[in-house]
Design a protein around this motif. Structure first.
Motif, mmCIF file in Angstrom:
data_model
loop_
_atom_site.group_PDB
_atom_site.id
_atom_site.type_symbol
_atom_site.label_atom_id
_atom_site.label_comp_id
_atom_site.label_asym_id
_atom_site.label_seq_id
_atom_site.Cartn_x
_atom_site.Cartn_y
_atom_site.Cartn_z
ATOM 1 N N THR A 1 0.840 -1.168 -0.238
ATOM 2 C CA THR A 1 0.053 0.091 -0.152
ATOM 3 C C THR A 1 0.810 1.363 0.011
ATOM 4 O O THR A 1 0.503 2.168 -0.711
ATOM 5 N N THR B 1 1.547 6.325 -6.920
ATOM 6 C CA THR B 1 0.484 6.946 -7.974
ATOM 7 C C THR B 1 0.443 8.413 -7.442
ATOM 8 O O THR B 1 -0.313 8.981 -8.130
ATOM 9 N N TRP C 1 -5.268 16.114 -0.063
ATOM 10 C CA TRP C 1 -4.490 14.952 0.373
ATOM 11 C C TRP C 1 -3.189 15.743 1.157
ATOM 12 O O TRP C 1 -2.812 14.799 2.152
ATOM 13 N N ALA D 1 -11.793 3.781 1.012
ATOM 14 C CA ALA D 1 -11.471 3.138 -0.378
ATOM 15 C C ALA D 1 -12.263 4.352 -1.146
ATOM 16 O O ALA D 1 -11.529 4.455 -2.350
ATOM 17 N N LEU D 2 -13.310 5.050 -1.046
ATOM 18 C CA LEU D 2 -13.767 5.998 -1.778
ATOM 19 C C LEU D 2 -12.763 7.176 -1.852
ATOM 20 O O LEU D 2 -12.529 7.834 -3.072
ATOM 21 N N LEU E 1 -9.553 6.922 -1.527
ATOM 22 C CA LEU E 1 -8.358 6.647 -2.201
ATOM 23 C C LEU E 1 -8.754 6.824 -3.698
ATOM 24 O O LEU E 1 -7.957 6.997 -4.464
ATOM 25 N N ALA E 2 -9.853 6.156 -4.034
ATOM 26 C CA ALA E 2 -10.374 6.371 -5.457
ATOM 27 C C ALA E 2 -10.231 7.663 -5.853
ATOM 28 O O ALA E 2 -9.834 8.150 -7.126
ATOM 29 N N GLY E 3 -10.997 8.667 -5.234
ATOM 30 C CA GLY E 3 -10.983 10.131 -5.459
ATOM 31 C C GLY E 3 -9.528 10.683 -5.782
ATOM 32 O O GLY E 3 -9.183 11.443 -6.789
ATOM 33 N N HIS E 4 -8.656 10.137 -4.786
ATOM 34 C CA HIS E 4 -7.554 10.741 -4.809
ATOM 35 C C HIS E 4 -6.340 10.292 -6.012
ATOM 36 O O HIS E 4 -5.892 11.172 -6.642
ATOM 37 N N LEU E 5 -6.797 9.113 -6.331
ATOM 38 C CA LEU E 5 -6.087 8.468 -7.794
ATOM 39 C C LEU E 5 -6.676 9.086 -8.833
ATOM 40 O O LEU E 5 -6.003 9.712 -9.841
ATOM 41 N N ALA E 6 -8.034 9.676 -8.842
ATOM 42 C CA ALA E 6 -8.466 10.311 -9.937
ATOM 43 C C ALA E 6 -7.940 11.710 -10.263
ATOM 44 O O ALA E 6 -7.550 12.397 -11.112
#
Length: 491
Positions: free
Chosen positions: A128, A135, A287, A372-373, A375-380
């Motif tokens: 992780t 990323t 972040w 999880a949500l 982190l997904a937003g962070h990746l986007a």
């Protein structure tokens, strides 16, 4: 007593006691290797290998290539990156090949850096942590570039991880070599950054009287920084003079609150100097603002688990590595904080796993989906910033290529000299030497430029709104993009 000390250090099990060839150890490597492999592929897909070299890259690459004259190498720079790219750049002028080589090498570096922490944290935490660091747009963007900051981050992870392993396993073993190698890599790339990272480790070893890791750390720093120090005496008039000039080029080291500058740079600005303009939107910087809270949670988790050292040491090193770039210089570049991000990644990943799973290993029904949500937003967000950054940098480097083609059309071909606005990258793309009569890259005089113009083609570049230098005012002007270029008459 020894067993109890080790249990406190690494959370109840001694790192490195299993044979490296056992199936369990081999399985532990797979998630880390997978993260590194995905990181490598992502670089090649998201940062096109065809993207031209940036300003700093042209300086570093030109030191070892036979296809371009060496650009001026200013006082703050170190020879680590030229050594890194030499296996390719010394014989090939292909930017694509260099990018692929660096992407593969950076993936390997990430894998080795994560392996240094095995046994200190569960493999899921390390995977992780690697994914978090890999990323970030700044990691993906600079991984395949000929720049030093990513490699300082890799060296920091190796050095600190192996340092903690030495504390848990005693003075022997490969971990001591890892401490020295990580420190040497940092110092070879950026000596000052290496010292800032190492300060907490040096203090810890001195206070706790841990001589073997202290000697390994000091030896690694000395080995990596030796060339920079020797060059200071050979070309800069001594170590004090080089440090003074390096500080001057960086705007003078002292109290400078640059936290807001770093925030502005998170939107994809490679160099924020001067750092003006609006702040990026909140999702872009959120972040970064949450990192201190995650680090604090990591401390709480580590103290409760009675294994504070593997968490507190990397956090302390992250803080000291970031200090000069947050409070001591008057500008910002997001790559400056890469070592801090890498060192924060492991404790923060540990904290996140404790957020989403309870003490029995069960998923928390509310927190797990929320994390999880998030982190997904962070990746986007990171992907969006990366795409914009790549597009802008690709365009600017294509502009240098267009200027170079026009200079060739005007008869400015190697051997030749380019002076003035952006002379270093334009000179590199044209195949010419570059010269400046002042500023951070000053390496010549007006008289020398005039004399050179009698022997080889010389072009003086003036930026938008600028005035041509006195020695070039009688030269024939040409308009190229938004630049004014004056070419010296033959002979």
């Amino acid at each position: 007593m020894a067993e109890g000390a080790n249990a406190t250090l690494v959370g109840g099990r001694r790192a490195g006691t299993e044979s490296s060839g056992t199936p369990g150890r081999r399985r532990d490597r797979l998630p880390l290797a997978a993260v590194a492999a995905v990181f490598t592929v992502a670089q090649l897909l998201l940062v096109p290998p065809s993207m031209g070299l940036g300003w700093d890259e042209t300086v570093y690459v030109s030191q070892v290539t036979s296809h371009h004259p060496a650009a001026f190498f200013s006082a703050p720079r170190s020879r680590g990156v030229p050594l890194l790219v030499a296996p390719v750049a010394s014989w090939s002028a292909s930017t694509e090949l260099l990018r692929v080589y660096l992407a593969v090498l950076s993936g390997l570096g990430l894998y080795l850096a994560l392996r240094a922490w095995r046994g200190l944290f569960p493999v899921r935490v390390l995977a992780t942590a690697g994914a978090f660091f890999a990323t970030l747009w700044v990691t993906l963007f600079y991984g395949p570039q000929a720049m030093p900051n990513y490699w300082v981050a890799v060296g920091a992870l190796i050095c600190v991880g192996c340092f903690v392993r030495v504390l848990g396993n005693g003075p022997g073993g490969r971990a001591l070599w890892g401490v020295a190698a990580g420190a040497a890599l940092m110092a070879l790339m950026r000596p000052a950054d290496a010292v800032w990272v190492a300060v907490p480790l040096l203090l810890f070893a001195l206070v706790r009287r841990r001589r073997p890791p202290l000697l390994a750390l000091a030896g690694g720093l000395a080995a990596g920084g030796l060339e920079w120090v020797a060059e200071a005496y050979a070309w800069h008039g001594g170590l004090a003079e080089r440090l003074s000039r390096a500080s001057e080029i960086q705007g003078g080291l002292g109290w400078n609150l640059a936290v807001d500058d770093q925030l502005r740079s998170l939107g994809g600005r490679g160099l924020c100097r001067p750092c003006t303009g609006a702040m990026p939107d909140l999702p872009v910087v959120l972040w970064w603002l949450l990192l201190p809270l995650a680090a604090l949670l990591a401390v709480v988790v580590a103290v409760r688990a009675r294994r504070p050292v593997p968490t507190l040491l990397p956090l302390a090193c992250a803080v000291t590595s970031a200090l000069p770039y947050l409070f001591m210089i008057g500008y910002a570049a997001p790559r400056f904080l890469q070592p801090a991000y890498a060192l924060l990644a492991v404790p923060v990943a540990d904290a996140l796993w404790h957020l989403v799973r309870d003490g029995r290993g069960r998923w928390r029904p509310v927190l797990a989906p929320l994390v999880a949500l998030a982190l997904a937003g962070h990746l986007a967000v990171q992907a969006a910033v990366l795409v914009g950054t790549v597009n802008r940098n690709t365009d600017s480097r294509q502009d240098w290529s267009r200027v170079a083609r026009e200079l060739h059309r005007l008869g400015v071909r190697p051997p030749c000299l380019v002076t003035g606005h952006e002379s270093i990258p334009i000179g590199y793309y044209t195949g010419c030497s570059s010269g400046e009569i002042g500023g951070n890259n000053g390496n010549t005089t007006a008289a020398e430029i005039t004399e050179t113009a009698r022997r080889i083609p010389v072009a003086a570049v003036t930026g938008p709104g600028g005035t041509p230098p006195g020695y070039a005012r009688d030269w024939t002007p040409h308009r190229v993009t938004d630049l004014s270029i004056r070419v010296a008459p033959p002979g």
